[in-house]
Design a protein around this motif. Structure first.
Motif, PDB file in Angstrom:
ATOM      1  N   GLY A 323       0.814  -1.212   0.000  1.00 21.04           N
ATOM      2  CA  GLY A 323       0.000   0.000   0.000  1.00 21.04           C
ATOM      3  C   GLY A 323       0.844   1.257   0.000  1.00 21.04           C
ATOM      4  N   VAL A 324       1.899   1.287   0.814  1.00 22.45           N
ATOM      5  CA  VAL A 324       2.792   2.454   0.877  1.00 22.45           C
ATOM      6  C   VAL A 324       3.503   2.666  -0.457  1.00 22.45           C
ATOM      7  N   VAL A 325       4.033   1.598  -1.035  1.00 19.31           N
ATOM      8  CA  VAL A 325       4.758   1.706  -2.309  1.00 19.31           C
ATOM      9  C   VAL A 325       3.810   2.129  -3.433  1.00 19.31           C
ATOM     10  N   SER A 326       2.611   1.556  -3.479  1.00 19.00           N
ATOM     11  CA  SER A 326       1.657   1.890  -4.546  1.00 19.00           C
ATOM     12  C   SER A 326       1.276   3.368  -4.501  1.00 19.00           C
ATOM     13  N   ALA A 327       0.928   3.859  -3.316  1.00 18.93           N
ATOM     14  CA  ALA A 327       0.531   5.257  -3.192  1.00 18.93           C
ATOM     15  C   ALA A 327       1.698   6.196  -3.465  1.00 18.93           C
ATOM     16  N   SER A 328       2.893   5.809  -3.068  1.00 19.04           N
ATOM     17  CA  SER A 328       4.076   6.648  -3.334  1.00 19.04           C
ATOM     18  C   SER A 328       4.354   6.730  -4.827  1.00 19.04           C
ATOM     19  N   LEU A 329       4.156   5.628  -5.554  1.00 20.85           N
ATOM     20  CA  LEU A 329       4.354   5.645  -7.011  1.00 20.85           C
ATOM     21  C   LEU A 329       3.315   6.527  -7.693  1.00 20.85           C
ATOM     22  N   ILE A 330       2.071   6.522  -7.205  1.00 17.71           N
ATOM     23  CA  ILE A 330       1.031   7.386  -7.765  1.00 17.71           C
ATOM     24  C   ILE A 330       1.396   8.847  -7.559  1.00 17.71           C
ATOM     25  N   ALA A 331       1.878   9.173  -6.360  1.00 19.48           N
ATOM     26  CA  ALA A 331       2.274  10.557  -6.074  1.00 19.48           C
ATOM     27  C   ALA A 331       3.451  10.989  -6.952  1.00 19.48           C
ATOM     28  N   ARG A 335       3.473  13.980  -9.784  1.00 18.57           N
ATOM     29  CA  ARG A 335       4.427  15.083  -9.724  1.00 18.57           C
ATOM     30  C   ARG A 335       5.196  15.222 -11.033  1.00 18.57           C
ATOM     31  N   LEU A 336       5.589  14.091 -11.633  1.00 17.09           N
ATOM     32  CA  LEU A 336       6.317  14.133 -12.897  1.00 17.09           C
ATOM     33  C   LEU A 336       5.419  14.579 -14.060  1.00 17.09           C
ATOM     34  N   ALA A 337       4.132  14.191 -13.983  1.00 16.66           N
ATOM     35  CA  ALA A 337       3.214  14.505 -15.086  1.00 16.66           C
ATOM     36  C   ALA A 337       2.692  15.932 -15.019  1.00 16.66           C
ATOM     37  N   HIS A 338       2.482  16.455 -13.805  1.00 17.97           N
ATOM     38  CA  HIS A 338       1.832  17.762 -13.669  1.00 17.97           C
ATOM     39  C   HIS A 338       2.685  18.812 -12.965  1.00 17.97           C
ATOM     40  N   GLY A 339       3.877  18.432 -12.544  1.00 20.11           N
ATOM     41  CA  GLY A 339       4.777  19.405 -11.949  1.00 20.11           C
ATOM     42  C   GLY A 339       4.555  19.585 -10.455  1.00 20.11           C
ATOM     43  N   THR A 340       5.568  20.131  -9.798  1.00 19.25           N
ATOM     44  CA  THR A 340       5.513  20.323  -8.346  1.00 19.25           C
ATOM     45  C   THR A 340       4.451  21.334  -7.946  1.00 19.25           C
ATOM     46  N   GLU A 341       4.226  22.333  -8.804  1.00 25.21           N
ATOM     47  CA  GLU A 341       3.253  23.377  -8.484  1.00 25.21           C
ATOM     48  C   GLU A 341       1.851  22.808  -8.300  1.00 25.21           C
ATOM     49  N   MET A 342       1.483  21.823  -9.123  1.00 32.26           N
ATOM     50  CA  MET A 342       0.134  21.272  -9.081  1.00 32.26           C
ATOM     51  C   MET A 342       0.050  19.973  -8.266  1.00 32.26           C
ATOM     52  N   ALA A 343       1.140  19.200  -8.201  1.00 36.86           N
ATOM     53  CA  ALA A 343       1.056  17.869  -7.593  1.00 36.86           C
ATOM     54  C   ALA A 343       2.204  17.571  -6.631  1.00 36.86           C
ATOM     55  N   GLY A 344       2.889  18.601  -6.176  1.00 36.10           N
ATOM     56  CA  GLY A 344       3.965  18.372  -5.211  1.00 36.10           C
ATOM     57  C   GLY A 344       3.422  18.299  -3.786  1.00 36.10           C
ATOM     58  N   LEU A 345       3.600  17.155  -3.125  1.00 37.21           N
ATOM     59  CA  LEU A 345       3.095  16.963  -1.765  1.00 37.21           C
ATOM     60  C   LEU A 345       4.231  16.996  -0.749  1.00 37.21           C
ATOM     61  N   VAL A 498       8.448   9.522  -0.230  1.00 35.70           N
ATOM     62  CA  VAL A 498       7.242   9.056   0.459  1.00 35.70           C
ATOM     63  C   VAL A 498       6.467  10.263   0.991  1.00 35.70           C
ATOM     64  N   PRO A 499       5.309  10.575   0.411  1.00 37.17           N
ATOM     65  CA  PRO A 499       4.514  11.719   0.894  1.00 37.17           C
ATOM     66  C   PRO A 499       3.944  11.457   2.290  1.00 37.17           C
ATOM     67  N   LEU A 500       3.745  12.516   3.044  1.00 35.84           N
ATOM     68  CA  LEU A 500       3.159  12.382   4.372  1.00 35.84           C
ATOM     69  C   LEU A 500       1.726  11.851   4.300  1.00 35.84           C
ATOM     70  N   SER A 501       1.006  12.158   3.215  1.00 33.33           N
ATOM     71  CA  SER A 501      -0.373  11.676   3.082  1.00 33.33           C
ATOM     72  C   SER A 501      -0.418  10.155   2.998  1.00 33.33           C
ATOM     73  N   VAL A 502       0.622   9.541   2.444  1.00 33.72           N
ATOM     74  CA  VAL A 502       0.705   8.084   2.388  1.00 33.72           C
ATOM     75  C   VAL A 502       0.781   7.525   3.814  1.00 33.72           C
ATOM     76  N   LEU A 503       1.557   8.195   4.650  1.00 35.92           N
ATOM     77  CA  LEU A 503       1.695   7.748   6.032  1.00 35.92           C
ATOM     78  C   LEU A 503       0.413   7.966   6.821  1.00 35.92           C
ATOM     79  N   MET A 504      -0.375   8.975   6.435  1.00 39.06           N
ATOM     80  CA  MET A 504      -1.669   9.154   7.098  1.00 39.06           C
ATOM     81  C   MET A 504      -2.596   7.965   6.792  1.00 39.06           C
ATOM     82  N   GLY A 505      -2.534   7.473   5.566  1.00 40.85           N
ATOM     83  CA  GLY A 505      -3.289   6.274   5.222  1.00 40.85           C
ATOM     84  C   GLY A 505      -2.801   5.069   6.008  1.00 40.85           C
ATOM     85  N   LEU A 506      -1.484   5.004   6.231  1.00 43.27           N
ATOM     86  CA  LEU A 506      -0.917   3.912   7.019  1.00 43.27           C
ATOM     87  C   LEU A 506      -1.368   4.010   8.474  1.00 43.27           C
TER      88      LEU A 506
END
Length: 604
Positions: A323-331, A335-345, A498-506
Motif C-alpha cells: 500500500g505504501v509503495v503503490s501510493a508513493s508511485l502514484i504521487a 508530480r512528474l506529469a503535472h509538476g511540483t506546483e500542481m502535484a507536489g506533496l 514518500v509523501p506524508l499523506s501516504v503515512l496518514m493512510g498507514l
C-alpha cells in the motif's frame, strides 16, 4: 479399573472405593489421567496396601502434593483439605496465574523470574525471526515507527524551542529500540514517544521558564529521578499491580489509542483542503485512500480462495508495504506529469547530519542547575513516573494477551510475565536518554499491537490467532533501519519520495487493524444494529440495555480522553486510564451492572 484396584488391594467396599477415587479425581482437576496412570496407581496399592492401612492411602495419594495435604488433614482430623500454594502449583507443572504474585516481592525476585524464563530461549529468538513473515513485519513497522518519530520530533522541537528536535527523537528511537529488542523479556513490544510524554515535556518547559531555570538540565535531573523511581519499582516487582486491571481497562485503552490514530489521520487529510490548492488536496486524499484500502484488501486475501496458499500468505503479510509503495508511485507519477506546483506533496524529511538540532553538545551540563532545583526535580519526576509506568505496563499487558497464544517464557493465562524485567530496561534507558537530552521512550500501544498481529498465524475459518512468531529479529531490524536513515544518505534520499499523506493512510490502517478481536468495539457497534439481526455470541444472554449502558459510559470516556490527550492536560491522560479499574468495580458494587453480567462482559 481404579475403583476395582482400590477395592481389591485395600479391602474397601465398592462405595468407599468409588468415593475415594472420586475425591482424588476432583482434587486433580477433571480426572486422574494427567498425572496418575492406572498402572502406577495399581503398583502403589500393591506395594503399600495392607487392608485399610494409612500407609497404603499415603502411597495412593503420593503422586500429588494436593493429595498429601488432603491425607495430612485426615490424619489430623482437620475439617477441610489444604489448598495448594502458588509455589506448589508451579512445581507440579500447573499454570500459575498472576494472582500468585504479591503486589511487592523481595528485591529482584520478579526480574530474575522473568529473565530465567526467557533467556534460555535467546537462540530461538534469533532463528525464529528468519522468515518472510518477519521480513514483511519489518517493512511494515519501519514506516509505522519512523513517521511518528519524525512527527513527534518536530513537535518536541516546537515546545522546547529546538532544545530537543527531530534528530534527537530519531536517534532515541533507533538506539533505544535496538537495545530494548535485545534485552527485554517481551521483545514484541515496540517503544516510542507518546502524546502524554510530549504534554509533560511542554509542562516542564513552562516550569523552567517560570523559575528562570535552564530547561535541559532540569529535564535531565527530572529524568534521572524518574529513572530511579522506575528502577525501584522494577526491582520490587511493582508491575505486579497490573494484575488488578481487567479486560475492561485493556479494551478501553486499546480502543482509545486506535480512535486517536484514525481521527488524527482523518483530521490531517481534511485539513489539506483548507491549506492546499484543490489538485494537491485531492491527490493527498487519493494517496491516503490508496494506502489504506490496498493494505486492508490485501490483508484479507489470506481468507479468500484466490491464488495459492503461499501467494495469499505473502500478499497478506506485505499488504501495508504494498500500500505504501503503490501510493508513493502514484504521487511520484502525478508530480512528474503535472509538476511540483500542481502535484507536489509534503514528504518525509530527515536530518542531514548526525548533530543535535540546536548544535549543542550531546551531553547535558548537569551542574548548571541550582542545587535546590536538582532536589525539587523529584516532584515532576513523580508525575513522569506515573506516565511512563502506566503507558509501559498497560501496553505490555495488551501485548501479553492470551489471545495471541504466546508460549516463550510464559505461564498459561499470565499477563504479568516479563513486565518487571521490561520496566527495568525502561528505567535504565530513561536515565541514559536523560543524560543526552533526548526523548524518553515507552511502550507504544498501536505499534506494539500491530507488531504482534503482523507476526500472528491466523486461523482462516474464524480469524483467531493460532500462534505468534516470538523473536527479537523484527524489533531490532526495524530500529536498525531507522538508524541507517540517519547514518547513510541513500536511505535518507529514498524516503524523500514518500509523501506524508501516504503515512496518514498507514496510520488509519494501524488504528483500524488493532480493533478486530476487541469485544468492547464489537459491542459498541451492536448498539447501532437491529437487535433481530444480531448473531449469537458470548454475551448474547446479557440484556441489551446492560450492554448499552456498559459501553455508553466508556464511549463518552473515549471522547473526553481524546480531548484531554490532545490538550495541555494530556499529561493527566494515563492517570485517567488508571481510574478505569476503580470505575469497573464501582459499576458492579453499586449494582448498576449485576455481577453475573459483569463476569460475562469482562471475562478474559
Amino acid at each position: 479399573r481404579l475403583v476395582f484396584s482400590v477395592k481389591k488391594n485395600m479391602g474397601f467396599s465398592w462405595a468407599a472405593s468409588a468415593a475415594l477415587v472420586l475425591i482424588a479425581s476432583s482434587y486433580q482437576g477433571a480426572s486422574l489421567a494427567p498425572t496418575v496412570s492406572y498402572s502406577s496407581f495399581n503398583r502403589a496399592l500393591i506395594a503399600n496396601g495392607s487392608s485399610g492401612s494409612r500407609r497404603g492411602q499415603a502411597a495412593l495419594m503420593a503422586p500429588s502434593p494436593v493429595f498429601s495435604s488432603y491425607l495430612s488433614s485426615l490424619n489430623n482430623s482437620s475439617p477441610s483439605p489444604v489448598a495448594p500454594s502458588f509455589s506448589q502449583a508451579s512445581s507440579t507443572g500447573e499454570a500459575a496465574g498472576q494472582d500468585g504474585e504479591a503486589l511487592f516481592e523481595p528485591l529482584l525476585k520478579g526480574i530474575k523470574r522473568d529473565y530465567a524464563a526467557r533467556l534460555p530461549m535467546y537462540i530461538s529468538d534469533i532463528t525464529d525471526g528468519l522468515n518472510t513473515q518477519c521480513l514483511a513485519a519489518v517493512a511494515f513497522l519501519f514506516f509505522a515507527c519512523l513517521a511518528p518519530a519524525i512527527g513527534f520530533g518536530a513537535l518536541f522541537g516546537t515546545v522546547t524551542n529546538g532544545a530537543i528536535g527531530t534528530m534527537e527523537m530519531v536517534c532515541s528511537t533507533a538506539a533505544c529500540g535496538m537495545i530494548y529488542a535485545l534485552t527485554s523479556a517481551q521483545p514484541l513490544t515496540i517503544i516510542g514517544s507518546t502524546g502524554p510524554v510530549l504534554a509533560f515535556v511542554a509542562t516542564l518547559v513552562k516550569l523552567a521558564n517560570k523559575f528562570d531555570l535552564p530547561f535541559l538540565p532540569l529535564y535531565t535531573w527530572t529524568g534521572l529521578w524518574t529513572s530511579g523511581i522506575l528502577f525501584v519499582s522494577a526491582i520490587t516487582s511493582g508491575s505486579n499491580a497490573v494484575k488488578y486491571l481487567t479486560r475492561f481497562t485493556d479494551e478501553i485503552f486499546s480502543t482509545l489509542i486506535s480512535f486517536i490514530f484514525v481521527t488524527e489521520a482523518i483530521s490531517d487529510i481534511a485539513g489539506s483542503f483548507g491549506n492546499l490548492i484543490l489538485p494537491k488536496a485531492l491527490l493527498t486524499l487519493v494517496c491516503a485512500v490508496v494506502t489504506f484500502t490496498t493494505a486492508t484488501i490485501l490483508k484479507g486475501v489470506r481468507n479468500t480462495p484466490y491464488f495459492s496458499k503461499s501467494v495469499r500468505k505473502n500478499l497478506s503479510n506485505f499488504a501495508p508495504t504494498i500500500g505504501v509503495v503503490s501510493a508513493s508511485l502514484i504521487a511520484r507519477w502525478a508530480r512528474l506529469a503535472h509538476g511540483t506546483e500542481m502535484a507536489g506533496l509534503k514528504v518525509l524529511t530527515m536530518p542531514g547530519s548526525l548533530a543535535t538540532t540546536s548544535g549543542r553538545p550531546w551531553l547535558v551540563p548537569l551542574l548548571t542547575l541550582p542545587v535546590w532545583a536538582r532536589w525539587a526535580a523529584i516532584v515532576p519526576a513523580l508525575m513522569a513516573f506515573v506516565l511512563l509506568f502506566l503507558d509501559q505496563n498497560i501496553t505490555v499487558r495488551l501485548v501479553n494477551s492470551p489471545s495471541y497464544k504466546m508460549k516463550k517464557g510464559r505461564r498459561e493465562g499470565n499477563v504479568l510475565d516479563g513486565m518487571n524485567a521490561d520496566l527495568l530496561v525502561i528505567s535504565l534507558l530513561t536515565g541514559i536518554t536523560s543524560l543526552f537530552g533526548i526523548p524518553w521512550l515507552v511502550a507504544a500501544t498501536v505499534r506494539s499491537i500491530s507488531h504482534v498481529r503482523a507476526l500472528g498465524n491466523v486461523d482462516a475459518t474464524d480469524g483467531s490467532t493460532k500462534s505468534t512468531i516470538e523473536q527479537r529479529v523484527t524489533g531490532f531490524s526495524i530500529h536498525a533501519l531507522i538508524g541507517a536513515c540517519i547514518a547513510f544518505s541513500g536511505p535518507r534520499n529514498l524516503l524523500t519520495n514518500v509523501p506524508l499523506s501516504v503515512l496518514m493512510g498507514l496510520f488509519m490502517y494501524l488504528g483500524t487493524s488493532a480493533l478486530p478481536g476487541n469485544e468492547m468495539w464489537e459491542r459498541i457497534k451492536e448498539i447501532f444494529k437491529d437487535p433481530f439481526e444480531l448473531k449469537p455470541n458470548r454475551w448474547s444472554n446479557v440484556p441489551r440495555k446492560i450492554t448499552t449502558f456498559f459501553h455508553r459510559n466508556p464511549s463518552c470516556l473515549l471522547s473526553s480522553d481524546g480531548f484531554v490527550k490532545g490538550s495541555p492536560l494530556g499529561v493527566l491522560f494515563p492517570v485517567v486510564i488508571a481510574m478505569l479499574a476503580p470505575l469497573r468495580f464501582a459499576l458492579e458494587k453499586t449494582g448498576l451492572v449485576k455481577k453475573e453480567y459483569m463476569d460475562v462482559l469482562d471475562e478474559d
